[in-house]
Design an enzyme around this catalytic site. Structure first.
Site, mmCIF file in Angstrom:
data_model
loop_
_atom_site.group_PDB
_atom_site.id
_atom_site.type_symbol
_atom_site.label_atom_id
_atom_site.label_comp_id
_atom_site.label_asym_id
_atom_site.label_seq_id
_atom_site.Cartn_x
_atom_site.Cartn_y
_atom_site.Cartn_z
ATOM 1 N N SER A 209 0.621 -1.191 -0.042
ATOM 2 C CA SER A 209 0.192 -0.147 -0.055
ATOM 3 C C SER A 209 0.819 1.082 0.018
ATOM 4 O O SER A 209 1.538 1.411 -0.849
ATOM 5 C CB SER A 209 -1.008 -0.119 1.139
ATOM 6 O OG SER A 209 -1.993 0.648 1.056
ATOM 7 N N ASP A 315 -8.981 -5.136 -5.806
ATOM 8 C CA ASP A 315 -8.698 -4.264 -4.933
ATOM 9 C C ASP A 315 -9.253 -3.079 -5.211
ATOM 10 O O ASP A 315 -9.038 -2.270 -6.201
ATOM 11 C CB ASP A 315 -7.009 -3.953 -5.006
ATOM 12 C CG ASP A 315 -6.754 -3.111 -3.966
ATOM 13 O OD1 ASP A 315 -7.324 -2.388 -3.299
ATOM 14 O OD2 ASP A 315 -5.372 -3.203 -3.636
ATOM 15 N N HIS A 346 -7.387 -5.796 -1.145
ATOM 16 C CA HIS A 346 -6.143 -5.049 -0.752
ATOM 17 C C HIS A 346 -5.430 -5.870 0.423
ATOM 18 O O HIS A 346 -5.704 -5.722 1.466
ATOM 19 C CB HIS A 346 -6.382 -3.735 -0.220
ATOM 20 C CG HIS A 346 -5.272 -2.742 0.147
ATOM 21 N ND1 HIS A 346 -4.708 -2.239 -1.275
ATOM 22 C CD2 HIS A 346 -4.963 -1.968 0.948
ATOM 23 C CE1 HIS A 346 -3.626 -1.096 -0.601
ATOM 24 N NE2 HIS A 346 -3.803 -1.222 0.415
#
Length: 655
Positions: A209, A315, A346
């Site tokens: 991320s 995601d 995610h």
């Protein structure tokens, strides 16, 4: 005068032999002797680094690296905190080691990994717990693990600027320090300097991320010494995290993220930086200089490091568009690369394919940081999850044999769903829907075969053979709005029964168990054991394959929008996220065009009625084999709604 006899020079061959012997000693201590590599059958397994060093006795220390920036305007350059754990023995033997680095804003505010681990320190400020398994597993194998607090977070100076110069320089300065090109101090405010004499300069950056995003950004500077990056669910252009061609994606702007991650000290002194984030990211969706400074794809040609990218194809936080455009740029630049694509949202691969991930990452770092010839760079480039825990491999990605195929939506004979095929619509063909901000792609897809006022849906006949999409799609729409503002959504859907990972559930495709598995060595304060996970699945009648959004007001300039004239037709192209999906024989492929995709984009200022000119609307899809695989026969409309999964509300936090 007494003359001393010169000692004879050591022959070059002798010096070379000594150097080779020393090098072999290093590799033998870390990689193991050839004899130790042999399996019971007498074959030799690929060489790999071995856990020969003590994790318990490893050196744990902190330094503060000078970024040469003054983000908080206090008159002195900002220092970022760097926590290090490294094996003690190599330094004692006069040998230098490579670094695995994770630069993050989350070490104190939010935590890392599935268990939200944070850094911990003892009473003297010495680091104790390093989140995630990298230190536990790799330090005994001869690597240092370096965790960097981005500027404005945890124990670092400066201000958070969400992907800008401060973020990137926070990590780049550490790479420079590891290579002897920057200055570091033993304390946050002191004057005593320290060097990374234990480092050989070879650095690999990894992170999920925000952390992986920083790795992308640092790689795009071309910094020397960064040998590889492993970005997981990472952003490639910050504009595309908050907007899609002018359409605001759900849940705020960069100032909100900054406020969530910055330290109390930064919150008190960084008001000016926060204000710049607000002013530079207007919710109009216009491209501003702030976004130019945070677009790493613009400098992808500078990337020197190899790239092992991992992304969830579902995601909806950091969408696959980020991966697709970054990957295409890396390919154009000739960067060595590898990719994993999962069915999750995610999620870190440690939590959806743990054993294979640790094994593969180990071999990747061994090759690119230790120089081990284990063949990983010659193996198939792509691993793709086809069903929960079922993976396929491809020599390259996107797949070989792709032909961009243009499909056209047409009015259909069945009530509710039009046709989708290679033949254009007849002149004058149109479809009409009214934006309903309460409805999402899931609402549209489950009623694809039923006429509803909030969408226009089109479907291929039943496929006689598998149809594979591999790469990025584009949908061009000509629409006439009834009001001065309108947002558009285009969605590709696989219509047919399947079992998928439930990416809309809390775990985004995984379920966390109570038992643990262990990866490396532990200490009292830093365990190598993590909760096990398993696939969280759902039985569905349809699967959303890809989606894209746009503000119709950006029809003339994708970076700048304006008001629409009701009754005037406008043409705009929506970029759909990259994917790799097989629509099985017996299923249909559908295209849905709607307005606001509830929970994913924000609604426009008005609620328009949109008339779609089907003769000027089309979808360009990356199909393996192209149009011939689309041959099929008609299918009666389904009875009632189909069953799928919902749409999660996107969090303001990236992690």
């Amino acid at each position: 005068m007494l003359l001393r006899r010169r000692k004879p020079r050591t022959p070059h061959a002798t010096l070379l032999a000594a150097a080779i012997a020393a090098l072999l000693a290093v590799f033998t201590s870390v990689l193991g002797s050839p004899a130790a590599q042999a399996d019971p059958a007498g074959h030799h397994a690929p060489r790999e680094s071995r856990p020969v060093y003590s994790y318990k006795d490893a050196i744990r220390e902190s330094v503060w690296v000078d970024t040469r920036l003054d983000g908080d305007g206090d008159g002195r350059t900002d220092r970022v905190a760097v926590d290090i754990v490294r094996p003690r023995e190599p330094a004692q033997q006069g040998r230098r080691i490579p670094v695995i680095m994770d630069a993050s804003p989350y070490y104190s505010c939010c935590g890392r990994g599935n268990e939200s681990q944070k850094k911990t320190y003892d009473a003297n400020g010495k680091p104790v717990q390093f989140p995630l398994f990298y230190d536990n597993y790799f330090v005994p194998r001869g690597y240092a693990t370096v965790l960097v607090d981005l500027a404005g977070t945890n124990r670092s100076d400066g201000c958070v600027d969400i992907g800008g110069a401060s973020d990137i320089q926070s990590a780049k300065a550490v790479v420079d320090w590891l290579n002897g090109r920057a200055r570091a101090y033993t304390t946050r405010t002191g004057t005593r300097t320290t060097t990374a004499s234990w480092s050989n300069g070879a650095t690999g950056m990894i992170g999920k991320s925000y952390d992986g995003t920083v790795a992308n950004g640092v790689a795009a500077t071309g910094v020397k010494g960064l040998k590889t990056i492993v970005p997981i669910g990472a952003i490639s252009s910050w504009y595309d995290y908050y907007f899609a061609k002018g359409a605001p994606l759900y849940d705020g702007g960069p100032d909100g993220l900054s406020d969530a991650v910055e330290s109390p000290e930064a919150r008190a002194r960084c008001g000016a930086v926060q204000q710049k984030l607000v002013e530079g990211a207007p919710r109009t969706g216009d491209w501003t200089p702030l976004w130019t400074a945070r677009d790493y794809t613009a400098n992808v040609s500078k990337v020197r490091a190899s790239v092992f990218a991992v992304h969830g194809m579902q995601d909806l936080n950091v969408r696959m568009k980020h991966l697709g455009q970054w990957w295409d740029g890396l390919a154009d630049a000739g960067v060595e690369r590898k990719i994993w694509l999962s069915q999750t949202g995610h999620v870190d691969p440690f939590d959806f394919r743990r054993a294979e991930w640790v094994r593969t990452l180990h071999r990747w770092f061994d090759h690119y940081l230790l120089g081990v010839d284990n063949g990983i760079e010659r193996e198939p480039m792509a691993d793709i999850e086809r069903a929960p825990d079922r993976w396929s491999t491809d020599k390259v990605w996107p797949a070989e044999g792709i032909k961009t195929t243009t499909l056209h939506p047409r009015p259909g004979t069945a009530a509710g769903v039009g046709d989708l095929g290679t033949d254009p619509a007849a002149p004058g063909s149109s479809a009409v829907f009214t934006d309903d901000p309460a409805h999402s792609e899931a609402d549209w897809a489950k009623r694809i075969d039923t006429a509803t006022p909030d969408k226009a849906g089109f479907s291929t006949p039943v496929l006689k053979e598998d149809l594979r999409l591999s790469g990025s799609s584009r949908v061009t729409v000509t629409a006439t709005p009834s009001t001065s503002s309108a947002h558009l959504t285009a969605v590709l859907v696989d219509l047919g029964p399947d079992t998928i990972r439930d990416y809309t559930a809390d775990g985004e495709g995984i379920r966390t168990r109570t038992d643990r598995t262990c990866w490396g060595s532990s200490t009292t304060g830093d365990s190598a054991c993590f909760k096990a996970t398993e696939a969280d699945t759902a039985n569905v009648d349809y699967t959303v394959v890809s989606r894209g959004w746009a503000d119709l007001g950006n029809h003339a300039d994708e970076g700048h929008g304006g008001p629409l004239t009701p009754g005037t037709p406008y043409t705009i192209t929506l970029d759909l996220a990259a994917t790799d999906h097989v629509v099985p024989a017996g299923h249909r492929l559908a295209l849905i065009i709607g307005g606001t995709d509830a929970g994913l984009i924000e609604p426009p200022a008005s609620t328009p009625r949109l008339t779609i000119d089907l003769t000027r609307t089309s979808a360009d899809l990356p199909l393996v084999g192209g149009a011939p695989v689309l041959a099929g026969s008609s299918l009666p409309a389904a009875d009632g709604p189909l069953k799928g999964v919902g749409v999660p509300r996107r969090s303001v936090l990236l992690h």
